[in-house]
Structure formats: structure tokens, C-alpha cells
Design an enzyme around this catalytic site. Structure first.
Site, PDB file in Angstrom:
ATOM      1  N   GLU A   1       0.926  -1.221  -0.060  1.00 14.23           N
ATOM      2  CA  GLU A   1      -0.041   0.094  -0.004  1.00 14.23           C
ATOM      3  C   GLU A   1       0.791   1.127  -0.105  1.00 14.23           C
ATOM      4  O   GLU A   1       1.446   1.723   1.025  1.00 14.23           O
ATOM      5  CB  GLU A   1      -0.848   0.194   1.071  1.00 14.23           C
ATOM      6  CG  GLU A   1      -1.809  -1.252   1.375  1.00 14.23           C
ATOM      7  CD  GLU A   1      -2.974  -1.119   0.422  1.00 14.23           C
ATOM      8  OE1 GLU A   1      -3.261  -0.033  -0.147  1.00 14.23           O
ATOM      9  OE2 GLU A   1      -3.760  -2.018   0.332  1.00 14.23           O
TER      10      GLU A   1
ATOM     11  N   CYS B   1      -2.400   9.206   2.218  1.00 13.55           N
ATOM     12  CA  CYS B   1      -2.147   8.631   0.847  1.00 13.55           C
ATOM     13  C   CYS B   1      -3.294   8.932  -0.224  1.00 13.55           C
ATOM     14  O   CYS B   1      -2.842   9.037  -1.323  1.00 13.55           O
ATOM     15  CB  CYS B   1      -1.948   7.030   1.025  1.00 13.55           C
ATOM     16  SG  CYS B   1      -3.436   6.474   1.860  1.00 13.55           S
TER      17      CYS B   1
HETATM   18  P1  NAD Z   1       8.114   5.321   4.846  1.00 15.01           P
HETATM   19  O1  NAD Z   1       8.130   4.576   3.499  1.00 15.01           O
HETATM   20  O2  NAD Z   1       9.185   6.224   5.208  1.00 15.01           O
HETATM   21  O3  NAD Z   1       7.906   4.277   6.091  1.00 15.01           O
HETATM   22  C1  NAD Z   1       6.858   3.399   5.875  1.00 15.01           C
HETATM   23  C2  NAD Z   1       7.308   2.279   6.957  1.00 15.01           C
HETATM   24  O4  NAD Z   1       8.162   1.490   6.333  1.00 15.01           O
HETATM   25  C3  NAD Z   1       7.931   2.699   8.257  1.00 15.01           C
HETATM   26  O5  NAD Z   1       7.650   1.746   9.202  1.00 15.01           O
HETATM   27  C4  NAD Z   1       9.398   2.148   8.016  1.00 15.01           C
HETATM   28  O6  NAD Z   1      10.222   2.058   8.967  1.00 15.01           O
HETATM   29  C5  NAD Z   1       9.409   1.226   6.976  1.00 15.01           C
HETATM   30  N1  NAD Z   1      10.475   0.824   5.854  1.00 15.01           N
HETATM   31  C6  NAD Z   1      11.257   1.920   5.252  1.00 15.01           C
HETATM   32  N2  NAD Z   1      12.362   1.216   4.543  1.00 15.01           N
HETATM   33  C7  NAD Z   1      12.018   0.088   4.772  1.00 15.01           C
HETATM   34  C8  NAD Z   1      12.606  -1.025   4.104  1.00 15.01           C
HETATM   35  N3  NAD Z   1      13.585  -0.898   3.294  1.00 15.01           N
HETATM   36  N4  NAD Z   1      12.523  -2.090   4.543  1.00 15.01           N
HETATM   37  C9  NAD Z   1      11.303  -2.518   5.660  1.00 15.01           C
HETATM   38  N5  NAD Z   1      10.805  -1.292   6.108  1.00 15.01           N
HETATM   39  C10 NAD Z   1      11.012  -0.260   5.557  1.00 15.01           C
HETATM   40  O7  NAD Z   1       6.449   6.078   4.843  1.00 15.01           O
HETATM   41  P2  NAD Z   1       5.999   7.144   5.958  1.00 15.01           P
HETATM   42  O8  NAD Z   1       6.782   8.502   5.641  1.00 15.01           O
HETATM   43  O9  NAD Z   1       5.956   6.691   7.099  1.00 15.01           O
HETATM   44  O10 NAD Z   1       4.579   7.226   5.242  1.00 15.01           O
HETATM   45  C11 NAD Z   1       3.999   8.110   4.139  1.00 15.01           C
HETATM   46  C12 NAD Z   1       3.840   7.295   2.847  1.00 15.01           C
HETATM   47  O11 NAD Z   1       2.879   6.196   3.161  1.00 15.01           O
HETATM   48  C13 NAD Z   1       3.232   7.932   1.672  1.00 15.01           C
HETATM   49  O12 NAD Z   1       4.010   7.741   0.541  1.00 15.01           O
HETATM   50  C14 NAD Z   1       1.774   7.713   1.638  1.00 15.01           C
HETATM   51  O13 NAD Z   1       1.118   7.661   0.559  1.00 15.01           O
HETATM   52  C15 NAD Z   1       2.108   6.125   2.109  1.00 15.01           C
HETATM   53  N6  NAD Z   1       0.771   5.615   2.530  1.00 15.01           N
HETATM   54  C16 NAD Z   1       0.133   4.849   1.684  1.00 15.01           C
HETATM   55  C17 NAD Z   1      -1.235   4.244   2.170  1.00 15.01           C
HETATM   56  C18 NAD Z   1      -1.909   3.281   1.149  1.00 15.01           C
HETATM   57  O14 NAD Z   1      -2.699   2.640   1.788  1.00 15.01           O
HETATM   58  N7  NAD Z   1      -1.623   3.282  -0.182  1.00 15.01           N
HETATM   59  C19 NAD Z   1      -1.492   4.739   3.597  1.00 15.01           C
HETATM   60  C20 NAD Z   1      -0.761   5.288   4.242  1.00 15.01           C
HETATM   61  C21 NAD Z   1       0.381   5.916   3.946  1.00 15.01           C
END
Ligand code: NAD
Length: 500
Positions: free
Chosen positions: A253, A287
Site C-alpha cells: 500500500e 495517501c
Molecule cells: P515510509 O516509507 O518512510 O515508512 C513506512 C514504513 O516502512 C515505516 O515503518 C518504515 O520504518 C518502514 N520501512 C522503510 N523502508 C524500509 C525497508 N527498506 N524495509 C522495511 N521497512 C522499511 O513512509 P511514511 O513516511 O511513514 O508514510 C508516508 C507514505 O506512506 C506516503 O507515501 C503515503 O502515501 C504512504 N501511505 C500509503 C497508504 C496506502 O494505503 N496506500 C496509506 C498510508 C500511507
């Protein structure tokens, strides 16, 4: 009371006081203050071992009984909605009604999952062979890893966990390193529910704390057949190949770039209200946030004027205050990316019609901004990029084909909508030739989905589906079973293979 003191009081309610010695610093976007310091996990192996053992016991529990645990969890959430909702606001900066709404969403998905626990239906298929029956059954899958983003720190966990648990799986949750407190409080409520349930195996829900490094260990572990990860497209690009290389499944997601098409026939009152909520709600950090307004050129001036007026009346400030509609951005990095995006938009020919500036708070570590509206001459690079901030780009069109092309030509495919009173336009938008997104709405904004439908998006949004409808199937393994209850051995497709 400042954010730190209020958070401490709430944490005490969850039995989580004295969190001040860890290496993970939880800050409140409201005033930049340190809410608590949480200890991250140095090693997750023991937790994964316990979780895998819990799965082996949990899969034997009948599904309706598993639903009872989720029901108790939902009750614990109901009883603690105010405290947890306030903590969501303190930790993310979203306004209180959204913080409470997030907990409501958790309660709703628990209710949904309880019903689902009596309905994990398979199929009966007509067999081509005499005296045979052919069925599809759904079995529990194994430990499910849930990696969540900061902006929905607990609802996304619940979407995944409520379904995963009734499906007979154990859950390992790595919350965002930016929002550890709401995760701890939620895990505590789950623990209380499990104690009431009597018989939930130890380690059925394991919380692993840390940043990307811990996430990387989790996704690489073969004991975890499904990784459900919510976050940026960058994160999805890193996770997908690692999970695929070990033939695990990932449910992604990722980022969005929602659009609203406003046609000549649209009800502009409705469009103005929907666009305002969808673009500025959660300070542009959803998102599904509306980022692109694709408006017919004959109504552009009128609609943008209305929006500028609506933006002028937005109350921006402390998200705990009852009349606030726009809280702060998460942190300085979020503010810097907003500024950089506005600079790029100007460079690409955009005109800022309103907003974009920081509202200086008493404390320099909080980042309150005026949501921006930027008219763009074309769908340039910055418009195609998801900037997690309240920036609404306005593009115009002349033909409906052009509107659809603009809507679909970005890399993300999460949410979309059209405002129109012309049936031909709305039906075309919903047809196979219309929106290419996972969510497509008519006369309602792109943000704020209900839990009953499957949620997720196409293209760089990752293709995953969570929450309602039949999204539960991703959390189970499908088994096709053939039973011969006769006395001969007919082969499929009429193949003959006589053996004496
Ligand atoms: P982010 O990608 O920085 O982090 C999200 C999660 O992934 C965190 O828990 C982080 O520690 C983990 N993570 C990051 N890199 C990783 C890796 N290489 N391996 C494993 N885990 C890893 O995102 P954010 O800043 O917390 O959230 C914002 C983003 O999330 C936006 O792009 C938003 O659109 C998206 N989002 C999407 C949805 C959806 O349902 N499509 C819902 C909410 C947020």
C-alpha cells in the site's frame, strides 16, 4: 497542559509510564516536544520464533472462536477510544476528530472481522469426473508481518491484524519509528483482550520496534509468508524484491497522487467542499490526499476563487482545539519537502494562488503551514510526484478525453474522483476506459474511504488490497481439494493410463 504532559497522562492509563530511556525519540508535531523515548529492538529473532510457535497453536482454534478475540479487542478499543484517539493526535498532529476517527476505523474493522470469522467461504466446483468432489478451502497462512506508516499509525495495523487473526495467522507488527507510542498503547489493549479471551497463545501479536533496519530483517525472514507494508513507493521498491526473492508474498500500500475531475456540469458547492477537505485534511498527509484538481477551463476561475475563499477560512493550529481544521506537518523534513515542491512548481511555471507559508509558532520545532493552491500550466514533474504536504495543483482541460488522460498519466494509481451531473461523463469515468485507480468516486472526494470496500491502488501504489470485501483472501492460502469417493480411477481430461 503541554503535549508531553498530556501524553504522559495517557500513557499511564495504558500502563506505559516511564518511557524515557530508549533510543527512539517520539516527538509531538504539535509543539516539537519529546513525548517519550522508546527502546528499539536489537534482535527480533526471539520474537519471530515465539510468533511462529503461536501461529501453530492459533491455526487450530476454530475461526468463529478466533473472531471472539477480535471482538474483545474491538471492545477494548471502544472503551479507550478517547485516550487512544488523543494519543494519535499528540503523536501525528492530525486533528482530534481525525484521531478519534482513526480509532473508530479500528473498531469498524474489528466488527467486520468478527462477522467474517463465520464466513471464510470456499467454493464447491463441479467435477468433470464421476463420483468426485472438487472444492476450494482457505487455510491459515502463517505469521503476517505488518509494516505501517506514520500517517495512519494504528488504523492500518488494525485493517491487517483483525483480518489476519480471524484467518488464523499470528501477527508481527513493525510500526513507524515516528509513531511508537500509539503502537505500544494498541498492543497493550490487544494484550488486555487476549487476557480476557483466555487461551490466546503467547506471542500471537509481537511488536518489533525500530526503523528501516528492523524492517529489513523482518522482510527477509522466511518464517513470514506475507509482508503487508504501507508507506512510500521508495519503501515498496525496496521491500518487493526482497520478499519475492524468497517467494514470499507482499501486499503493498504505497504512495498516491489523487485527482478530482470537475466538469462543466459539476455542482461547484459540493466540489469546493470535497476538494477542501480532501486536500487539506490531515494537513495533506494522507495517501488519498487530493493533490491534482483537473477542472474544465470554463469553470476553473470560479472554482479556484471559491477554493481560495474556503482556504482563507480554515482554522490552522493546535489539532487538539475543537475548532481547528488543519494541524501541523509531521516535522521539519515534511516542511522542507513542501517548500522544495513549491519552489519546483514555480520553476515549472506554476502560480501560487494562496498559501505555502509557514505560520510561526511560539516553538520553532513545530511546522504549521497554510495549505497551498498552485495553478500549473501542465502536468509537470512536480505534479506527478507525491509531496506529502497540503499542496493542491490545478490543471485545466477542454475535452473529457484530455481530463481522463491527465488523471491517468501519473505513476500512482490509488484514488480518484469526478464531480459531474452528466451521467455519460460519470459512467465513462467508472468504465474500463475511465479512471485507472483502485478507488474511483463520483461526487464525493478521493479521501476518507469506508472499511467495507477493498482498499488499495494500482501501478506504483503497489496493487495490494486491504480492509473489506474479499481482501481477507490475501491472508490465507487457497487449497484446491479433489476427493474420489468412487471405486474407479478416472483421470482428468479423459487421459487413459491403464495399469494392471
Ligand atoms: P515510509 O516509507 O518512510 O515508512 C513506512 C514504513 O516502512 C515505516 O515503518 C518504515 O520504518 C518502514 N520501512 C522503510 N523502508 C524500509 C525497508 N527498506 N524495509 C522495511 N521497512 C522499511 O513512509 P511514511 O513516511 O511513514 O508514510 C508516508 C507514505 O506512506 C506516503 O507515501 C503515503 O502515501 C504512504 N501511505 C500509503 C497508504 C496506502 O494505503 N496506500 C496509506 C498510508 C500511507
Amino acid at each position: 497542559m503541554n503535549a508531553t504532559n498530556e501524553a504522559q497522562l495517557i500513557l499511564a492509563k495504558f500502563g506505559l509510564a516511564d518511557r524515557s530511556n530508549g533510543d527512539m525519540v517520539a516527538r509531538s508535531p504539535i509543539d516539537g516536544s519529546v513525548l517519550a523515548c522508546i527502546q528499539s529492538d536489537a534482535d527480533i529473532d526471539a520474537k519471530l520464533t515465539r510468533n511462529a510457535a503461536a501461529f501453530e497453536r492459533w491455526r487450530d482454534v476454530p475461526a468463529p472462536r478466533r473472531g471472539e478475540l477480535v471482538r474483545l479487542f474491538g471492545e477494548a478499543l471502544r472503551a479507550n477510544k478517547d485516550a487512544l484517539g488523543r494519543l494519535v493526535t499528540l503523536e501525528t498532529g492530525k486533528i482530534l476528530s481525525e484521531g478519534l476517527g482513526e480509532v473508530q476505523e479500528m473498531i469498524d474493522i474489528c466488527d467486520f472481522a468478527v462477522g467474517l470469522s463465520r464466513q471464510l467461504y470456499g467454493l464447491t466446483i463441479a467435477s468433470e469426473r464421476p463420483d468426485h468432489h472438487l472444492v476450494e478451502r482457505w487455510h491459515p497462512l502463517g505469521p503476517v508481518a505488518v509494516i505501517s506508516a506514520f500517517n495512519f499509525p494504528v488504523a492500518v495495523f488494525a485493517w491487517n491484524a483483525a483480518l489476519a487473526l480471524v484467518c488464523g495467522n499470528s501477527v508481527v507488527w513493525k510500526p513507524s519509528e515516528k509513531t511508537p507510542l500509539t503502537a505500544l498503547a494498541t498492543a497493550e489493549l490487544f494484550k488486555r483482550a487476549a487476557e480476557k479471551f483466555k487461551g490466546a497463545p503467547d506471542g500471537l501479536l509481537e511488536l518489533v520496534m525500530g526503523g528501516r533496519g528492523i524492517g529489513e530483517r523482518l522482510i527477509a525472514d522466511k518464517r513470514v509468508p506475507l509482508v503487508s507494508a504501507t508507506g512510500s513507493t521508495r519503501m515498496g521498491r525496496e521491500i518487493a524484491p526482497v520478499v519475492a526473492a524468497r517467494f514470499g508474498r507482499s501486499l503493498l500500500e504505497l504512495g498516491g497522487n489523487a485527482a478530482m475531475i470537475v466538469t462543466k456540469s459539476a455542482d461547484l458547492d459540493l466540489a469546493t467542499r470535497a476538494a477542501t477537505f480532501s486536500a487539506v485534511g490531515t494537513c495533506g498527509q494522507r495517501c488519498t490526499t487530493l493533490r491534482r484538481l483537473i477542472v474544465h477551463k470554463d469553470v476553473q476561475a470560479q472554482l479556484v476563487d471559491r477554493l481560495v475563499r474556503a482556504y482563507g477560512s480554515l482554522r490552522i493550529g493546535n489539532p487538539l482545539a475543537a475548532d481547528t481544521l488543519v494541524g501541523p506537518l509531521l516535522d521539519r523534513a515534511a516542511y522542507d519537502s513542501m517548500r522544495a515542491a513549491l519552489d519546483a512548481a514555480r520553476h515549472e511555471g506554476g502560480t501560487i494562488r494562496t498559501g505555502g507559508e509557514r505560520i510561526e509558532p511560539a516553538n520553532g520545532d513545530a511546522f504549521y503551514v497554510r495549505p497551498a493552491i498552485v495553478e500549473m500550466p501542465a502536468q509537470s514533474a512536480i505534479v506527478r510526484h507525491e509531496t506529502f504536504a497540503p499542496i493542491l495543483y490545478v490543471l485545466n482541460y477542454e475535452t473529457f478525453d484530455e481530463a481522463l488522460r491527465l488523471q491517468n498519466e501519473v505513476d500512482q494509481g490509488l484514488s480518484s474522483c469526478i464531480f459531474s451531473t452528466d451521467l455519460r461523463e460519470t459512467e465513462r469515468f467508472l468504465s474500463a476506459k475511465g479512471s485507472d485507480c483502485g478507488l474511483a468516486n463520483v461526487n464525493t472526494g478521493p479521501s476518507g474511504a469506508e472499511i467495507g470496500g477493498a482498499f488499495g491502488g494500482e501501478k506504483e501504489t503497489g496493487g495490494g488490497r486491504e480492509s473489506g470485501s474479499d481482501a481477507w483472501k490475501a491472508y490465507m492460502r487457497r487449497q484446491t481439494q479433489t476427493v474420489n469417493w468412487g471405486t474407479s480411477l478416472p483421470l482428468a481430461q479423459g487421459v487413459e493410463f491403464p495399469v494392471d
